[in-house]
Design an enzyme around this catalytic site. Structure first.
Site, short mmCIF file in Angstrom:
data_model
loop_
_atom_site.label_atom_id
_atom_site.label_comp_id
_atom_site.label_asym_id
_atom_site.label_seq_id
_atom_site.Cartn_x
_atom_site.Cartn_y
_atom_site.Cartn_z
N GLY A 157 0.80 -1.18 0.14
CA GLY A 157 -0.05 0.24 0.12
C GLY A 157 0.69 0.68 0.40
O GLY A 157 2.44 1.23 -0.14
N LYS A 158 0.49 2.52 -0.49
CA LYS A 158 1.02 3.70 -0.56
C LYS A 158 1.80 3.27 1.04
O LYS A 158 3.12 4.07 0.98
CB LYS A 158 -0.09 4.82 -0.65
CG LYS A 158 -0.76 4.69 -1.95
CD LYS A 158 -1.56 5.34 -1.63
CE LYS A 158 -2.14 6.27 -3.49
NZ LYS A 158 -3.56 7.11 -2.87
N MET A 159 1.12 3.31 2.56
CA MET A 159 1.56 3.99 3.52
C MET A 159 2.59 3.23 3.56
O MET A 159 4.46 2.78 3.86
CB MET A 159 1.38 3.72 4.68
CG MET A 159 0.37 5.02 4.75
SD MET A 159 1.70 6.68 4.93
CE MET A 159 2.74 5.30 6.22
N THR B 19 -7.96 10.36 12.92
CA THR B 19 -6.75 11.70 13.76
C THR B 19 -8.06 12.87 14.51
O THR B 19 -7.94 13.23 14.90
CB THR B 19 -6.50 12.74 12.19
OG1 THR B 19 -5.21 11.27 12.10
CG2 THR B 19 -5.79 13.46 12.83
N SER C 253 -1.54 5.17 17.64
CA SER C 253 -2.14 5.59 17.21
C SER C 253 -2.05 5.84 15.88
O SER C 253 -2.11 5.20 15.38
CB SER C 253 -0.82 6.61 17.33
OG SER C 253 -1.26 7.82 17.07
N ALA C 254 -4.23 6.63 15.88
CA ALA C 254 -4.90 6.51 14.69
C ALA C 254 -3.84 7.20 13.91
O ALA C 254 -3.82 8.19 12.20
CB ALA C 254 -6.01 7.01 14.83
N LYS D 266 -9.52 7.54 0.54
CA LYS D 266 -9.21 7.47 1.27
C LYS D 266 -11.12 6.62 2.22
O LYS D 266 -11.98 7.38 1.67
CB LYS D 266 -9.13 8.57 2.94
CG LYS D 266 -9.08 8.20 3.60
CD LYS D 266 -8.65 8.84 4.33
CE LYS D 266 -8.97 8.67 6.44
NZ LYS D 266 -8.06 8.17 6.95
N HIS E 152 -8.92 14.86 2.97
CA HIS E 152 -7.94 13.83 3.04
C HIS E 152 -8.21 13.59 1.55
O HIS E 152 -9.06 13.72 0.48
CB HIS E 152 -8.26 12.90 3.80
CG HIS E 152 -8.14 12.38 4.70
ND1 HIS E 152 -8.25 13.39 5.85
CD2 HIS E 152 -6.25 12.07 5.04
CE1 HIS E 152 -7.54 12.75 6.62
NE2 HIS E 152 -6.50 12.76 6.24
#
Length: 246
Positions: free
Chosen positions: A6-8, A148, A104-105, A141, A137
């Site tokens: 994925g992108k992340m 967040t 964490s988000a 998404k 975003h």
């Protein structure tokens, strides 16, 4: 690295390539890994490599297998996937009883500083100002509002002297805004990486605190720092506030 394709996942891999401190030993993704420079498996139970930590930027549906693998193999896990249900968050907390988990988000230092500033503003302004949160975003998404935005809302709600309710949509309610509302609004479009703003609207004045991410690298860097932070820690659920003191 869960969600390696994925992108992340690619952003984390790129950060590791440019660092002498971190290395991706293998990845997990339901899609074909292609040329990632490291092995990519279709499921986490197929992994044979040893690792110091799991970084998860995948999908909520993968969470049970990620947490199960972390607990069974006593490996710390960084859970950065957004859109988790309350039940899934409970499962993260349960895993923290056996292994160190960083949850964490949003992995950005700037966002977490923004939240600290928002809490301070809430302490000063109290319930005399109306509070609205706007998040923006990219058009790919899936979850809305963003994790967040909910992090910001939760931090503000905990600071307010009275209980409040989140208002996600007002078009169907033809009534005036109540004082105990926190408005949360989502925008999806183009390639916006991530923008968050919290408005404190009072009588004849408005205070705005904003954060804008120009690339996904800020989140990847934060996740890697979180993975390093977990090494040698006791079991528990850790957050950005544990890693960084403001």
């Amino acid at each position: 690295m869960c969600g390696a394709c994925g992108k992340m996942g690619k952003a984390v891999a790129m950060c590791c390539e440019n660092s002498s401190e971190y290395r991706v030993v293998c990845g997990v993704d339901v899609t074909d890994g292609g040329k990632c420079g490291f092995p990519v498996y279709p499921s986490i139970d197929r992994i044979t490599e040893a690792a110091d930590a799991i970084v998860d930027f995948s999908h909520p549906s993968a969470l049970p297998s990620v947490l199960s693998y972390a607990v069974s193999n006593h490996i710390p896990a960084v859970i950065a996937t957004t859109g988790l249900s309350p039940e899934q968050i409970n499962s993260v907390n349960a895993a923290g009883e056996s292994v160190p988990v960083f949850f964490s988000a949003n992995m950005s230092l700037g966002i977490n500083l923004m939240i600290a500033l928002a809490k301070k503003a809430t302490e000063v302004l109290g319930d005399t100002f109306d509070i609205e949160i706007i998040e923006k975003h990219h058009n790919q998404k899936i979850d809305a509002p963003s994790g967040t935005a909910l992090m910001i809302a939760d931090a503000v709600a905990e600071t307010l002297p009275n209980s409040c309710q989140y208002m996600y949509d007002r078009h169907s309610r033809r009534i005036k805004r109540s004082k105990n509302e926190i408005g949360i609004h989502s925008v999806r479009g183009g390639t916006i990486v991530g923008e968050h703003e919290i408005l404190f609207a009072g009588r004849d004045e408005v205070l705005s605190i904003t954060h804008s991410a120009a690339s996904k690298e800020v989140f990847a860097t934060g996740a890697l720092k979180a993975a390093a932070f977990l090494r040698g820690r006791e079991p528990g659920v850790y957050a950005m506030s544990d890693m960084i003191s403001f």
